[in-house]
Design an enzyme around this catalytic site. Structure first.
Site, short mmCIF file in Angstrom:
data_model
loop_
_atom_site.label_atom_id
_atom_site.label_comp_id
_atom_site.label_asym_id
_atom_site.label_seq_id
_atom_site.Cartn_x
_atom_site.Cartn_y
_atom_site.Cartn_z
N ARG A 228 3.26 -3.47 15.30
CA ARG A 228 2.64 -2.85 14.13
C ARG A 228 1.41 -3.63 13.68
NH1 ARG A 228 6.47 -1.37 9.28
NH2 ARG A 228 4.45 -0.62 8.61
N LYS B 20 -5.88 -5.33 10.34
CA LYS B 20 -5.02 -4.16 10.12
C LYS B 20 -5.11 -3.69 8.67
CE LYS B 20 -0.48 -4.84 9.19
NZ LYS B 20 0.23 -4.22 8.06
N ASN B 21 -4.96 -4.62 7.72
CA ASN B 21 -4.85 -4.21 6.32
C ASN B 21 -6.19 -3.80 5.71
OD1 ASN B 21 -2.13 -4.45 6.41
ND2 ASN B 21 -2.02 -6.42 5.34
N ARG C 60 9.25 -2.28 -3.54
CA ARG C 60 7.86 -1.85 -3.44
C ARG C 60 7.56 -0.50 -4.08
NH1 ARG C 60 5.52 -3.31 2.36
NH2 ARG C 60 3.58 -3.41 1.21
N PRO C 61 7.67 -0.41 -5.40
CA PRO C 61 7.34 0.85 -6.08
C PRO C 61 5.85 1.16 -6.03
CG PRO C 61 7.92 -0.86 -7.67
CD PRO C 61 8.07 -1.47 -6.31
N VAL C 62 5.48 2.40 -6.41
CA VAL C 62 4.06 2.79 -6.44
C VAL C 62 3.65 3.22 -7.85
CG1 VAL C 62 3.85 3.40 -4.00
CG2 VAL C 62 4.63 5.13 -5.63
N ASP C 63 4.39 2.72 -8.86
CA ASP C 63 4.12 3.14 -10.23
C ASP C 63 2.70 2.83 -10.69
OD1 ASP C 63 5.14 0.51 -9.91
OD2 ASP C 63 5.37 0.31 -12.08
N LEU C 64 2.14 1.71 -10.24
CA LEU C 64 0.77 1.37 -10.69
C LEU C 64 -0.26 2.35 -10.13
CD1 LEU C 64 0.57 -2.53 -10.44
CD2 LEU C 64 1.48 -1.11 -12.26
N ASP D 241 1.59 -12.94 3.20
CA ASP D 241 1.66 -12.54 4.61
C ASP D 241 1.60 -13.73 5.57
OD1 ASP D 241 1.86 -9.94 3.76
OD2 ASP D 241 -0.20 -9.38 4.25
N CYS E 277 11.37 -0.96 1.45
CA CYS E 277 11.32 -1.46 2.82
C CYS E 277 11.99 -2.82 2.83
CB CYS E 277 9.89 -1.53 3.34
SG CYS E 277 8.92 -2.79 2.55
N ARG F 5 4.14 2.38 4.75
CA ARG F 5 3.89 2.56 3.33
C ARG F 5 2.43 2.82 3.00
NH1 ARG F 5 7.03 1.31 -0.48
NH2 ARG F 5 5.21 0.67 -1.64
N ILE G 187 5.51 -12.85 -4.58
CA ILE G 187 5.00 -11.48 -4.50
C ILE G 187 6.12 -10.47 -4.21
CG2 ILE G 187 3.28 -9.93 -3.43
CD1 ILE G 187 1.93 -12.29 -4.79
C1 EPZ Z 1 -0.56 -5.12 0.71
O1 EPZ Z 1 0.60 -4.37 0.34
C2 EPZ Z 1 -0.40 -5.43 2.17
N1 EPZ Z 1 -0.27 -4.19 2.93
C3 EPZ Z 1 0.82 -6.32 2.40
O2 EPZ Z 1 0.85 -6.69 3.78
C4 EPZ Z 1 0.69 -7.59 1.55
O3 EPZ Z 1 1.85 -8.35 1.70
C5 EPZ Z 1 0.48 -7.21 0.08
O4 EPZ Z 1 -0.68 -6.33 -0.04
C6 EPZ Z 1 0.23 -8.41 -0.81
O5 EPZ Z 1 -0.87 -9.13 -0.35
C7 EPZ Z 1 -1.33 -3.51 3.28
O6 EPZ Z 1 -2.46 -3.87 2.96
C8 EPZ Z 1 -1.09 -2.27 4.09
P1 EPZ Z 1 0.77 -4.89 -3.59
P2 EPZ Z 1 0.65 -3.60 -1.04
O7 EPZ Z 1 0.59 -3.54 -4.18
O8 EPZ Z 1 -0.69 -3.09 -1.37
C9 EPZ Z 1 4.50 -4.63 -6.62
C10 EPZ Z 1 1.82 -7.01 5.91
O9 EPZ Z 1 2.72 -7.75 6.36
N2 EPZ Z 1 4.02 -3.28 -6.94
O10 EPZ Z 1 -0.29 -5.91 -3.82
O11 EPZ Z 1 1.78 -2.64 -0.96
C11 EPZ Z 1 4.99 -4.73 -5.17
O12 EPZ Z 1 6.33 -4.28 -5.04
C12 EPZ Z 1 1.97 -6.28 4.59
O13 EPZ Z 1 0.76 -6.78 6.53
C13 EPZ Z 1 4.62 -2.57 -7.97
O14 EPZ Z 1 5.59 -3.02 -8.58
O15 EPZ Z 1 1.05 -4.79 -2.02
C14 EPZ Z 1 4.81 -6.21 -4.91
O16 EPZ Z 1 5.90 -6.91 -5.42
C15 EPZ Z 1 3.33 -6.40 4.00
N3 EPZ Z 1 4.13 -1.32 -8.28
C16 EPZ Z 1 3.56 -6.57 -5.69
O17 EPZ Z 1 3.41 -5.52 -6.66
C17 EPZ Z 1 3.07 -0.77 -7.63
O18 EPZ Z 1 2.69 0.36 -7.95
C18 EPZ Z 1 2.27 -6.64 -4.89
O19 EPZ Z 1 2.17 -5.47 -4.07
C19 EPZ Z 1 2.44 -1.50 -6.62
C20 EPZ Z 1 2.93 -2.77 -6.29
#
Ligand code: EPZ
Length: 424
Positions: free
Chosen positions: A403, A22-23, A128-132, A311, A123, A99, A333
């Site tokens: 999902r 999926k991911n 889960r911000p998107v600032d990065l 996960d 969620c 997301r 995480i």
């Molecule tokens: C991916 O989410 C996966 N989703 C998640 O799987 C997985 O848990 C996660 O990576 C970690 O491995 C998909 O691939 C669709 P991150 P992602 O950006 O990309 C923080 C599942 O169950 N962060 O690596 O959203 C964030 O809040 C899902 O299949 C910021 O602060 O994860 C988290 O604490 C759930 N700012 C950490 O970083 C940002 O701009 C890691 O998130 C981006 C992230």
């Protein structure tokens, strides 16, 4: 709302075929925006999140065609043809459901120099911000504003390559930037990049489309921008999280089954943790055989790849509930990824939460109960507990499972589990 009914106590025996990841598939689908030509994806799993992403791409004007090869119950081929889009708006109604919708931002900006994408919001597992994502794209020259819940981004002269150093590891931000940089002018270097196998899969697909990328799978990814990408075919990698989930389910039921199509090389830390807990794992041609010896408590801490995946934390906890001795599971995480704990406790598990760690003391048996969870991996952990528990378990809110797990009930039932989907 549909639910799953499980009568626990039967060891899982037989074979489970692992689906496409999926991911990986969600991001591969977004990559289709980058080219005018067809992107053919094989081994795409049949999941609700895939349908939502297809709906999002369709709303942008991308041609979306699903085809199922004969004889394969699950895997399907998906052909995505972007052509020239005249809509670059990703609507709130679709992005709020999932997301991963944020992953259209980089490709839209790179190809069409503008995008309006709904902010995904928080969620159940955290804010889960998107600032990065936004900071990185700004470094590639995008001007970004937030307006009425939307990210409004523009790069009138196109994106320009740059050095981007992530302050911490983010899978999604690495993917968004990697896709965006394929069409930026000049060289982009991503430092402290995520190293997840899904990123390597995405890079391989982009390379097949004509992108110039090196270093995917390491913490430094280098992308030399090109003028255009072309048609390509790519097969989605096997789902390592589905693999780990079923491995833990087989071990928890003290079963003996083979995971066909599994890629053990993508699951190093999870395999080590399971082996430390007494699970016997053998590589067999085209997969992994899972058996269980005496289960013992084992400590686990989630980390970015190649560490133990967040996960699989909930599923590992379900496995540890009936192991001998204590286990400490630490989540680093996401800030709120223990929603399965109160539900597992209702089934008789002995778990104490201390901040971001959960102390599990093994019990001799779990008992069935009606339970529910508010995210995908927590829900499947409750299914594992239900397979082990004495008596009847109902897992409510099955849409979470739909999902991310393709035909979960049928795959488990084929290995002897007493499990059925019920309407209502
Ligand atoms: C991916 O989410 C996966 N989703 C998640 O799987 C997985 O848990 C996660 O990576 C970690 O491995 C998909 O691939 C669709 P991150 P992602 O950006 O990309 C923080 C599942 O169950 N962060 O690596 O959203 C964030 O809040 C899902 O299949 C910021 O602060 O994860 C988290 O604490 C759930 N700012 C950490 O970083 C940002 O701009 C890691 O998130 C981006 C992230």
């Amino acid at each position: 709302m549909d639910k799953v009914r499980i009568i626990g106590g039967t060891p899982l025996k037989g074979e489970i075929r692992i689906s496409g990841a999926k991911n990986a598939a969600l991001k591969l689908m977004c990559a289709s925006i980058l080219s005018d030509h067809a992107l053919i994806l094989d081994n795409v799993p049949r999941l609700a999140d895939i349908r939502t992403t297809a709906q999002l791409l369709d709303s942008l004007g991308i041609g979306v065609k699903f085809e199922a090869p004969e004889g394969e119950a699950g895997a399907q081929r998906l052909t995505l043809t972007a052509g020239s889009l005249n809509n670059t708006v990703a609507d709130y109604d679709i992005v709020r459901k999932m997301r991963a919708g944020i992953l259209v931002l980089g490709p839209l900006l790179a190809k069409y120099h503008k995008a309006r994408v709904s902010l995904p919001g928080g969620c159940a597992i955290g804010t889960r911000p998107v600032d990065l994502h936004l900071k990185g794209l700004t470094q590639l020259g995008a001007e970004i504003e937030l307006e009425s819940g939307y990210i409004v981004a523009a790069a009138p002269q196109g994106l320009v390559g740059a050095d981007v150093t992530f302050p911490f590891v983010s899978v999604g931000a690495t993917e968004n930037l990697m896709m965006a940089a394929t069409l930026a002018k000049g060289r982009t270097q991503l430092f402290n990049a995520a190293r997840e196998p899904e990123i390597v899969d995405l890079a391989n697909c982009l390379i097949a489309m004509g992108a110039q990328i090196t270093g995917a799978g390491t913490d430094r990814i280098v992308i030399e921008g090109v003028d255009a990408l072309h048609a390509a075919q790519h097969t989605v990698m096997a789902d390592r999280i589905e693999t780990g989930t079923y491995a833990m389910a087989i071990a928890a039921t003290r079963g003996d089954a083979t995971l066909v199509g599994a890629l053990p090389e993508t699951l190093g830390a999870a395999i080590e943790a399971m082996q430390a807990a007494g699970v016997i794992i053998d590589a067999v041609p085209n997969g992994m055989r899972i058996r269980c010896g005496a289960l013992v408590g084992t400590d686990v801490m989630t980390e970015p790849y190649p560490g133990f995946p967040t996960d699989l934390q909930a599923q590992m906890m379900a496995l540890m509930t009936t192991a001998q001795g204590a286990s400490m599971l630490t989540e680093t995480i996401f800030e709120n990824r223990f929603m399965h704990v109160p539900e597992l406790s209702r089934m008789g598990a002995n778990i104490n939460l201390h901040g971001r760690s959960a102390m599990v003391r093994g019990v001799t048996r779990l008992t069935g109960a009606p339970v529910m969870a508010t995210d995908l991996r927590a829900s499947v952990a409750l299914v594992i507990a239900g397979l082990v528990a004495q008596g009847e378990t109902f897992v409510n809110r099955i849409y979470h499972l739909d999902r991310g797990y393709e035909r979960l009930d049928l795959k488990l039932a084929a290995c002897g589990a007493q499990i059925e989907r019920m309407a209502g």
